[in-house]
Scaffold this motif. Structure first.
Motif, PDB file in Angstrom:
ATOM      1  N   LEU A 180      -4.407  22.811   9.432  1.00  0.00           N
ATOM      2  CA  LEU A 180      -4.672  21.633   8.582  1.00  0.00           C
ATOM      3  C   LEU A 180      -4.725  20.358   9.424  1.00  0.00           C
ATOM      4  CD1 LEU A 180      -2.263  22.467   5.612  1.00  0.00           C
ATOM      5  CD2 LEU A 180      -4.761  22.408   5.462  1.00  0.00           C
ATOM      6  N   LEU A 211      -0.654  25.210  -1.810  1.00  0.00           N
ATOM      7  CA  LEU A 211      -1.497  24.023  -1.640  1.00  0.00           C
ATOM      8  C   LEU A 211      -0.990  22.854  -2.479  1.00  0.00           C
ATOM      9  CD1 LEU A 211      -3.945  22.888  -0.233  1.00  0.00           C
ATOM     10  CD2 LEU A 211      -5.367  23.817  -2.062  1.00  0.00           C
ATOM     11  N   THR A 215      -5.547  17.520   0.107  1.00  0.00           N
ATOM     12  CA  THR A 215      -6.906  17.549  -0.452  1.00  0.00           C
ATOM     13  C   THR A 215      -7.610  16.182  -0.324  1.00  0.00           C
ATOM     14  OG1 THR A 215      -5.791  17.240  -2.562  1.00  0.00           O
ATOM     15  CG2 THR A 215      -6.623  19.440  -2.095  1.00  0.00           C
ATOM     16  N   LYS A 242     -11.957  21.080  -0.397  1.00  0.00           N
ATOM     17  CA  LYS A 242     -11.353  22.310  -0.946  1.00  0.00           C
ATOM     18  C   LYS A 242     -11.871  23.575  -0.256  1.00  0.00           C
ATOM     19  CE  LYS A 242      -8.353  22.208  -4.500  1.00  0.00           C
ATOM     20  NZ  LYS A 242      -8.506  21.643  -5.820  1.00  0.00           N
ATOM     21  N   ILE A 287     -10.304  23.956   3.054  1.00  0.00           N
ATOM     22  CA  ILE A 287      -8.898  24.382   2.909  1.00  0.00           C
ATOM     23  C   ILE A 287      -8.848  25.882   2.633  1.00  0.00           C
ATOM     24  CG2 ILE A 287      -6.835  24.239   1.431  1.00  0.00           C
ATOM     25  CD1 ILE A 287      -7.231  21.263   1.279  1.00  0.00           C
TER      26      ILE A 287
END
Ligand code: A3D
Length: 312
Positions: free
Chosen positions: A160, A187, A198, A203, A206
């Protein structure tokens, strides 16, 4: 009487060696690096090398290699890596036939020699091995936990951070559930210092990071031909340190569930407060319906392998 803490590392292989290095470097206590008789000299050699390293790096921990359980008498912490790691193409569950008799042997000896230790299991398949450890020893549920969530969360956080272009220090995330391909990156609780992830990452991106996290161990096995060991060792030392220094850290650990999250008689990754009494509390966080569904799938996978272990 020595007043230093005593740390027993069961398995002097790749993770065992790195655990010893980290424990000594952080001066958490004296370290006993244990392996089977056939590898006693290997353990002794590794211990001596690491002890000599203290002259350069400046730590005083004693480090001993041994294959004699009597040397571990009264250990404060045990970290168990005994067993074989995966090879390319293998799943963690493929290890059960080899690692089950090993965890049973270790549990029987630990029960006799280290009944008061806080025990961290790393051997795979993780959730089943930690279950078996508690079944054999009958130790209190707070005194044993599996290491997986800290590592899986670290992998998720790194991916991330790289994608968002922020420091990994600022990413907060937790991966729950079993240590397998069904693990559950939460999440809804993933932030960059409190700001929802986010807001930084689309999305779909992710989602691909979640998939990479789930297969994070396998990615390394494919590249290296064996399991990861630096980050797994650091993750277990974070748990050991939380116990030894009574830090009350909130860490994702494979803990014994007795109704929490709706599961009973199962070890699985959940948020835990780890302090001087071991796993002091399991923290139940609100999950979305989707996350609850993923957790149920992961729990079913863990239960499947635990059922195999119970019948073996
Ligand atoms: P490796 O370097 O092979 O070391 C394992 C050591 O265990 C070897 O030196 C063996 O001789 C020793 N051993 C075998 N039987 C016994 C016994 N009865 N008593 C004491 N020692 C014994 O493996 P590794 O350190 O890379 O990995 C160890 C385990 O950790 C494997 O099962 C891996 O799959 C697992 N692992 C788990 C994670 C998690 O995130 C849970 C991550 C990476 C590896």
């Amino acid at each position: 009487m020595p007043t230093r803490k005593k740390i027993g590392l069961i398995g002097a292989g790749n993770i065992g060696g790195e655990l010893a290095r980290l424990c000594a470097n952080r001066e958490l206590g004296d370290v006993y690096l244990f392996d089977i008789a056939a590898k006693e000299n290997f353990a002794k050699g590794k211990a001596l090398d690491l002890e000599q390293n203290g002259s350069i790096l400046g730590y005083d921990s004693n480090i001993r290699g041994t294959s004699n359980w009597a040397d571990l008498e009264g250990a404060d912490v045990l970290i168990i890596t005994a067993g074989i790691p995966r090879k390319p193409g293998q799943s963690r569950d493929d290890l059960v036939a080899t690692n089950l008799p090993i965890i049973r042997d270790v549990a029987n000896n630990a029960k006799k020699h280290c009944p008061n230790a806080f025990v961290i299991v790393i051997s795979n398949p993780l959730d089943a091995m930690v279950y078996e450890y508690m079944r054999v020893t009958g130790c209190p549920k707070g005194k044993v936990a599996g290491m997986a969530g800290v590592l899986d969360s670290a992998r998720f956080q790194l991916f991330l951070a790289r994608e968002a272009g922020v420091s990994v220090k600022d990413v907060r995330a937790m991966v729950l559930g079993g240590h397998g391909d069904d693990m559950v990156p939460v999440l809804s609780m993933t932030t960059i210092n409190g700001v929802p992830a986010t807001q930084f990452i689309a999305k779909d991106k992710i989602q691909s990071i979640i998939e990479r996290t789930r297969k994070g161990g396998g990615e390394i096995v494919t590249l290296m031909g064996t399991s990861a060991y630096y980050a797994p060792a650091s993750a277990a030392v974070a748990m050991a340190e939380a116990y030894l220094l009574d830090q009350k850290r909130l860490l994702a650990c494979a803990a014994y569930l007795d109704g929490e999250y709706g599961y009973k008689d199962l070890f699985m990754g959940v948020p835990c407060i780890v302090g001087g009494n071991g796993v002091e509390k399991i923290v139940e966080i609100p999950l979305t319906e989707e996350e609850k569904g993923m957790l149920a799938k992961s729990a079913a996978s863990v239960q499947g392998i635990v059922d195999v272990v119970k019948k073996s």
